[in-house]
Design a protein around this motif. Structure first.
Motif, PDB file in Angstrom:
ATOM      1  N   LYS A 182      38.616  37.806  36.330  1.00  0.00           N
ATOM      2  CA  LYS A 182      38.962  39.309  36.634  1.00  0.00           C
ATOM      3  C   LYS A 182      39.689  39.510  37.963  1.00  0.00           C
ATOM      4  O   LYS A 182      40.927  40.084  37.893  1.00  0.00           O
ATOM      5  CB  LYS A 182      37.559  39.894  37.018  1.00  0.00           C
ATOM      6  CG  LYS A 182      37.673  41.567  37.252  1.00  0.00           C
ATOM      7  CD  LYS A 182      36.271  42.305  37.678  1.00  0.00           C
ATOM      8  CE  LYS A 182      36.640  43.551  37.598  1.00  0.00           C
ATOM      9  NZ  LYS A 182      35.206  44.438  37.714  1.00  0.00           N
ATOM     10  N   TYR A 225      37.390  47.708  29.727  1.00  0.00           N
ATOM     11  CA  TYR A 225      37.105  47.000  28.484  1.00  0.00           C
ATOM     12  C   TYR A 225      38.345  46.386  27.882  1.00  0.00           C
ATOM     13  O   TYR A 225      39.259  46.538  28.000  1.00  0.00           O
ATOM     14  CB  TYR A 225      36.455  47.641  27.426  1.00  0.00           C
ATOM     15  CG  TYR A 225      35.452  48.358  27.927  1.00  0.00           C
ATOM     16  CD1 TYR A 225      35.562  50.129  28.526  1.00  0.00           C
ATOM     17  CD2 TYR A 225      34.075  48.077  27.998  1.00  0.00           C
ATOM     18  CE1 TYR A 225      34.750  50.737  28.545  1.00  0.00           C
ATOM     19  CE2 TYR A 225      33.050  49.096  28.423  1.00  0.00           C
ATOM     20  CZ  TYR A 225      33.519  50.465  28.772  1.00  0.00           C
ATOM     21  OH  TYR A 225      32.500  51.103  29.448  1.00  0.00           O
ATOM     22  N   SER A 267      38.602  49.086  38.348  1.00  0.00           N
ATOM     23  CA  SER A 267      37.736  47.865  38.529  1.00  0.00           C
ATOM     24  C   SER A 267      36.933  47.684  37.385  1.00  0.00           C
ATOM     25  O   SER A 267      36.116  46.682  37.414  1.00  0.00           O
ATOM     26  CB  SER A 267      36.798  48.280  40.009  1.00  0.00           C
ATOM     27  OG  SER A 267      36.166  49.456  39.616  1.00  0.00           O
ATOM     28  N   ASP A 268      36.672  48.820  36.686  1.00  0.00           N
ATOM     29  CA  ASP A 268      35.830  48.525  35.333  1.00  0.00           C
ATOM     30  C   ASP A 268      36.612  48.998  34.195  1.00  0.00           C
ATOM     31  O   ASP A 268      37.534  50.114  34.130  1.00  0.00           O
ATOM     32  CB  ASP A 268      34.502  49.372  35.560  1.00  0.00           C
ATOM     33  CG  ASP A 268      33.651  49.219  34.727  1.00  0.00           C
ATOM     34  OD1 ASP A 268      32.565  49.822  34.299  1.00  0.00           O
ATOM     35  OD2 ASP A 268      33.755  47.985  33.974  1.00  0.00           O
ATOM     36  N   TYR A 282      32.604  44.398  33.805  1.00  0.00           N
ATOM     37  CA  TYR A 282      31.484  44.437  34.869  1.00  0.00           C
ATOM     38  C   TYR A 282      30.631  43.348  34.346  1.00  0.00           C
ATOM     39  O   TYR A 282      29.817  42.882  35.276  1.00  0.00           O
ATOM     40  CB  TYR A 282      30.866  45.682  34.920  1.00  0.00           C
ATOM     41  CG  TYR A 282      29.951  46.021  33.589  1.00  0.00           C
ATOM     42  CD1 TYR A 282      30.581  46.822  32.698  1.00  0.00           C
ATOM     43  CD2 TYR A 282      28.687  45.585  33.285  1.00  0.00           C
ATOM     44  CE1 TYR A 282      29.704  47.237  31.362  1.00  0.00           C
ATOM     45  CE2 TYR A 282      27.894  45.894  32.304  1.00  0.00           C
ATOM     46  CZ  TYR A 282      28.416  46.722  31.248  1.00  0.00           C
ATOM     47  OH  TYR A 282      27.871  47.145  30.256  1.00  0.00           O
ATOM     48  N   LYS A 283      30.624  42.538  33.169  1.00  0.00           N
ATOM     49  CA  LYS A 283      29.991  41.328  32.984  1.00  0.00           C
ATOM     50  C   LYS A 283      30.763  40.136  33.484  1.00  0.00           C
ATOM     51  O   LYS A 283      31.766  40.026  33.023  1.00  0.00           O
ATOM     52  CB  LYS A 283      29.823  41.355  31.538  1.00  0.00           C
ATOM     53  CG  LYS A 283      28.714  42.616  30.798  1.00  0.00           C
ATOM     54  CD  LYS A 283      28.455  42.387  29.431  1.00  0.00           C
ATOM     55  CE  LYS A 283      27.506  43.397  28.979  1.00  0.00           C
ATOM     56  NZ  LYS A 283      27.043  43.349  27.611  1.00  0.00           N
ATOM     57  N   GLN A 284      29.991  39.554  34.249  1.00  0.00           N
ATOM     58  CA  GLN A 284      30.603  38.036  34.764  1.00  0.00           C
ATOM     59  C   GLN A 284      30.713  37.128  33.559  1.00  0.00           C
ATOM     60  O   GLN A 284      31.452  36.335  33.560  1.00  0.00           O
ATOM     61  CB  GLN A 284      29.975  37.540  35.880  1.00  0.00           C
ATOM     62  CG  GLN A 284      30.154  38.570  37.104  1.00  0.00           C
ATOM     63  CD  GLN A 284      29.594  38.110  38.428  1.00  0.00           C
ATOM     64  OE1 GLN A 284      28.629  37.059  38.236  1.00  0.00           O
ATOM     65  NE2 GLN A 284      29.828  38.516  39.571  1.00  0.00           N
ATOM     66  N   GLU A 301      33.263  43.520  28.718  1.00  0.00           N
ATOM     67  CA  GLU A 301      33.303  44.512  29.536  1.00  0.00           C
ATOM     68  C   GLU A 301      33.351  43.957  30.718  1.00  0.00           C
ATOM     69  O   GLU A 301      32.915  42.940  31.224  1.00  0.00           O
ATOM     70  CB  GLU A 301      31.679  45.050  29.537  1.00  0.00           C
ATOM     71  CG  GLU A 301      31.515  45.969  28.350  1.00  0.00           C
ATOM     72  CD  GLU A 301      30.592  45.020  27.310  1.00  0.00           C
ATOM     73  OE1 GLU A 301      29.757  45.632  26.446  1.00  0.00           O
ATOM     74  OE2 GLU A 301      30.939  43.881  27.076  1.00  0.00           O
TER      75      GLU A 301
END
Lengths: 117, 116
Positions: free
Chosen positions: B70, B33, B30-31, B54-56, B52
């Motif tokens: 994503k 790069y 889920s996370d 996790y960054k939208q 990254e």
């Protein structure tokens, strides 16, 4: 400062001979990587060195491939009894592990083009 | 294991126009790069942009931007106002957060040609 350097730039060798490829990482970089770029394909990971830890050799395609890193700096990738399928560009990269950072940018050298005839 | 796919072996763009290079990847994480690298004829790989997971917000670096989807596992690179110096091989790459060695998994590359 100086970037990652690799030598030789090009190497032609006969099938069955051994070759050594050299990588000089950026001064102070603790991590060093070797990748192989075969014709028409992307890069595949070969081996990774981090400081004085045991290297991660999980990407080496056969036991004919080996690498060492002396004094935590210069690295040599050795291919024994070269085969035609070993023909590729071999790229070296180094990175500096920054405290508190999860992303360690890899700086690549210009590569060595190996041709096995 | 993660895989990265670039479905366009070659792309062509007129100077000053915009081009988009595609990249899809397969992962159960889920996370992570994602990166785009440029490889000019000199063979030296140059980092263009990174994202990254996790960054939208989509990453942007001057004329280079990404469209990170994503859910679709898609990470395309948009080059605006294309210049002759943009002609190169472009590689999409993935890095797992569990990858202590920071090794990259690369796609097969897209050769970008820029027409004057």
């Amino acid at each position: 400062g100086a970037g990652v350097s690799q030598s030789p730039s090009n190497k032609v060798t006969e099938k069955g001979k051994d070759v050594e490829l050299r990588c000089d990482p950026i001064s102070g970089h603790t991590a060093l990587y070797w990748y192989r770029q075969s014709l028409g394909q992307g890069l595949e990971f070969l081996i990774y060195f981090q400081g004085n830890s045991a290297p991660d050799k999980s990407g080496l395609p056969s036991d004919r491939f080996s690498a060492e890193r002396t004094g935590g700096s210069v690295s040599t990738l050795t291919i024994q009894r070269t085969q035609q399928e070993d023909s590729a560009v071999y790229l070296c990269a180094s990175s500096l592990r920054l405290a508190g950072s999860l992303i360690y940018e890899q700086y690549f050298g210009p590569g060595t083009r190996l041709t096995v005839t | 294991a993660q895989t990265v796919t670039q479905s366009q072996p070659e792309m062509s763009v007129q100077e000053a126009e915009t081009v988009t290079l595609s990249c899809t990847y397969d992962t159960s994480e889920s996370d992570y790069y994602l990166f785009w690298y440029k490889q000019p004829p000199s063979r030296q790989m140059i980092l263009v942009i990174r994202q990254e997971a996790y960054k939208q917000q989509n990453a942007t670096e001057n004329r280079f931007s990404v469209n990170f989807q994503k859910a679709a596992k898609s990470f395309s690179l948009k080059i605006s106002d294309s210049q002759l110096g943009d002609a190169a091989m472009y590689f999409c790459a993935y890095r797992s957060p569990n990858n202590a060695g920071n090794m990259l998994t690369f796609g097969g590359g897209t050769r970008l040609m820029v027409k004057p």
